[in-house]
Each structure stands twice: as structure tokens, then as C-alpha cells.
Scaffold this motif. Structure first.
Motif, PDB file in Angstrom:
ATOM      1  N   ALA A 154       0.833  -1.208   0.000  1.00  0.00           N
ATOM      2  CA  ALA A 154       0.000   0.000   0.000  1.00  0.00           C
ATOM      3  C   ALA A 154       0.863   1.253   0.000  1.00  0.00           C
ATOM      4  O   ALA A 154       0.595   2.205  -0.748  1.00  0.00           O
ATOM      5  N   ARG A 155       1.930   1.290   0.805  1.00  0.00           N
ATOM      6  CA  ARG A 155       2.833   2.454   0.836  1.00  0.00           C
ATOM      7  C   ARG A 155       3.522   2.633  -0.511  1.00  0.00           C
ATOM      8  O   ARG A 155       3.742   3.756  -0.961  1.00  0.00           O
ATOM      9  N   TRP A 156       3.868   1.513  -1.166  1.00  0.00           N
ATOM     10  CA  TRP A 156       4.487   1.585  -2.485  1.00  0.00           C
ATOM     11  C   TRP A 156       3.510   2.173  -3.503  1.00  0.00           C
ATOM     12  O   TRP A 156       3.884   3.034  -4.317  1.00  0.00           O
ATOM     13  N   LEU A 157       2.241   1.742  -3.467  1.00  0.00           N
ATOM     14  CA  LEU A 157       1.232   2.292  -4.376  1.00  0.00           C
ATOM     15  C   LEU A 157       1.050   3.786  -4.141  1.00  0.00           C
ATOM     16  O   LEU A 157       0.886   4.565  -5.088  1.00  0.00           O
ATOM     17  N   GLU A 158       1.081   4.216  -2.890  1.00  0.00           N
ATOM     18  CA  GLU A 158       0.955   5.637  -2.559  1.00  0.00           C
ATOM     19  C   GLU A 158       2.148   6.426  -3.109  1.00  0.00           C
ATOM     20  O   GLU A 158       1.990   7.522  -3.648  1.00  0.00           O
ATOM     21  N   LYS A 159       3.345   5.855  -2.981  1.00  0.00           N
ATOM     22  CA  LYS A 159       4.548   6.499  -3.514  1.00  0.00           C
ATOM     23  C   LYS A 159       4.447   6.642  -5.032  1.00  0.00           C
ATOM     24  O   LYS A 159       4.789   7.688  -5.594  1.00  0.00           O
ATOM     25  N   MET A 160       3.973   5.580  -5.700  1.00  0.00           N
ATOM     26  CA  MET A 160       3.807   5.636  -7.153  1.00  0.00           C
ATOM     27  C   MET A 160       2.807   6.734  -7.545  1.00  0.00           C
ATOM     28  O   MET A 160       3.025   7.458  -8.518  1.00  0.00           O
ATOM     29  N   ALA A 161       1.712   6.878  -6.783  1.00  0.00           N
ATOM     30  CA  ALA A 161       0.724   7.922  -7.070  1.00  0.00           C
ATOM     31  C   ALA A 161       1.337   9.304  -6.914  1.00  0.00           C
ATOM     32  O   ALA A 161       1.063  10.202  -7.714  1.00  0.00           O
ATOM     33  N   ARG A 162       2.180   9.479  -5.907  1.00  0.00           N
ATOM     34  CA  ARG A 162       2.852  10.779  -5.725  1.00  0.00           C
ATOM     35  C   ARG A 162       3.802  11.081  -6.882  1.00  0.00           C
ATOM     36  O   ARG A 162       4.100  12.235  -7.164  1.00  0.00           O
ATOM     37  N   GLN A 163       4.273  10.032  -7.567  1.00  0.00           N
ATOM     38  CA  GLN A 163       5.135  10.209  -8.729  1.00  0.00           C
ATOM     39  C   GLN A 163       4.330  10.329 -10.025  1.00  0.00           C
ATOM     40  O   GLN A 163       4.899  10.496 -11.098  1.00  0.00           O
ATOM     41  N   GLY A 164       2.994  10.210  -9.934  1.00  0.00           N
ATOM     42  CA  GLY A 164       2.143  10.376 -11.107  1.00  0.00           C
ATOM     43  C   GLY A 164       1.707   9.081 -11.769  1.00  0.00           C
ATOM     44  O   GLY A 164       1.336   9.092 -12.946  1.00  0.00           O
ATOM     45  N   PHE A 165       1.733   7.971 -11.039  1.00  0.00           N
ATOM     46  CA  PHE A 165       1.290   6.682 -11.571  1.00  0.00           C
ATOM     47  C   PHE A 165       0.297   6.049 -10.605  1.00  0.00           C
ATOM     48  O   PHE A 165       0.651   5.733  -9.466  1.00  0.00           O
ATOM     49  N   VAL A 166      -0.956   5.879 -11.050  1.00  0.00           N
ATOM     50  CA  VAL A 166      -1.969   5.277 -10.186  1.00  0.00           C
ATOM     51  C   VAL A 166      -2.311   3.883 -10.694  1.00  0.00           C
ATOM     52  O   VAL A 166      -2.272   3.603 -11.896  1.00  0.00           O
ATOM     53  N   LEU A 167      -2.635   3.012  -9.762  1.00  0.00           N
ATOM     54  CA  LEU A 167      -3.007   1.644 -10.087  1.00  0.00           C
ATOM     55  C   LEU A 167      -4.264   1.661 -10.946  1.00  0.00           C
ATOM     56  O   LEU A 167      -5.231   2.334 -10.629  1.00  0.00           O
ATOM     57  N   THR A 168      -4.250   0.916 -12.049  1.00  0.00           N
ATOM     58  CA  THR A 168      -5.415   0.878 -12.935  1.00  0.00           C
ATOM     59  C   THR A 168      -6.438  -0.119 -12.414  1.00  0.00           C
ATOM     60  O   THR A 168      -6.171  -0.883 -11.487  1.00  0.00           O
ATOM     61  N   GLU A 169      -7.596  -0.165 -13.060  1.00  0.00           N
ATOM     62  CA  GLU A 169      -8.638  -1.118 -12.689  1.00  0.00           C
ATOM     63  C   GLU A 169      -8.178  -2.553 -12.927  1.00  0.00           C
ATOM     64  O   GLU A 169      -8.714  -3.482 -12.357  1.00  0.00           O
ATOM     65  N   HIS A 170      -7.157  -2.718 -13.760  1.00  0.00           N
ATOM     66  CA  HIS A 170      -6.618  -4.055 -14.002  1.00  0.00           C
ATOM     67  C   HIS A 170      -5.649  -4.465 -12.899  1.00  0.00           C
ATOM     68  O   HIS A 170      -5.353  -5.639 -12.752  1.00  0.00           O
ATOM     69  N   GLY A 171      -5.175  -3.505 -12.144  1.00  0.00           N
ATOM     70  CA  GLY A 171      -4.389  -3.729 -10.951  1.00  0.00           C
ATOM     71  C   GLY A 171      -3.267  -4.728 -11.082  1.00  0.00           C
ATOM     72  O   GLY A 171      -2.256  -4.470 -11.705  1.00  0.00           O
ATOM     73  N   PHE A 172      -3.471  -5.891 -10.492  1.00  0.00           N
ATOM     74  CA  PHE A 172      -2.490  -6.971 -10.487  1.00  0.00           C
ATOM     75  C   PHE A 172      -3.062  -8.129 -11.300  1.00  0.00           C
ATOM     76  O   PHE A 172      -3.648  -9.046 -10.744  1.00  0.00           O
ATOM     77  N   PRO A 173      -2.924  -8.116 -12.631  1.00  0.00           N
ATOM     78  CA  PRO A 173      -3.522  -9.177 -13.442  1.00  0.00           C
ATOM     79  C   PRO A 173      -2.727 -10.472 -13.333  1.00  0.00           C
ATOM     80  O   PRO A 173      -1.547 -10.469 -13.013  1.00  0.00           O
TER      81      PRO A 173
END
Length: 106
Positions: A22-41
């Protein structure tokens, strides 16, 4: 990376370590990359991100009680009433799902 709108990255931690992921996903969002609806296919811990503006998002990875492809509408509504938005689930089909869903709160 110039011109690309999506990016695939391996999760740096096992998905069962939900706090670190979760912290990694938050860091990615702060860098301009958000998890898509496909997430972890699929069955590998690879995350699909969408290029966006930098965002300050909060993620929470939670277990679910069913092994359906997506959480039940009741579960989604319950979480939305508490300010969370359903983002994605780990897995690509009923045969290949784990009991993990990604939630996001702005």
C-alpha cells in the motif's frame, strides 16, 4: 517513458505484506502513476499503472471473504460509504484470484 500512458512494475514486496505494498502504491501515485482497474492481473505480482498528474492517494489492501473475480456490490458500497473507492483485485479470472482487493482513498 516519454509518451507512455501505462506502465507495468513488479511489486517490490510480496502481496501478503499489504502495508508495504500500500505504501508503495501511494509512492507511485505521488510520482504520477496510479493503479489501474486491471491492478495486479494474472498470478504474478505485477502492477499496471496509468500515468496521471501526481496525486496524494491513500491505498488499503484488504482481504475478501469470497473468491469471486470482484467484490460483491455490498462490499463496494460499504467501503464507499466510508470514503474508500474500489480500485482493483489481484487475479484475472475466477480460477486465478487471491482474496485481496485494492481500495483507494483521496
Amino acid at each position: 517513458m516519454k509518451g507512455r500512458t501505462t506502465m507495468i512494475r513488479p511489486a517490490p514486496w510480496p502481496l501478503y505484506d499489504t502495508e508495504k505494498v500500500a505504501r508503495w502504491l501511494e509512492k507511485m501515485a505521488r510520482q504520477g502513476f496510479v493503479l489501474t482497474e486491471h491492478g495486479f492481473p494474472g498470478t504474478l505480482p505485477l502492477a499496471i499503472f496509468q500515468k496521471t498528474n501526481r496525486q496524494n492517494l491513500r491505498y488499503c489492501l484488504v482481504g475478501t471473504v469470497s473468491n469471486a473475480y470482484a467484490p460483491e456490490q455490498e462490499t463496494i458500497a460499504w467501503n464507499e460509504a466510508r470514503g474508500w473507492t474500489y480500485v482493483a483485485r489481484y487475479g484475472r479470472s475466477e480460477e486465478h484470484t487471491s482474496e485481496l482487493q485494492s481500495l483507494c482513498c483521496i
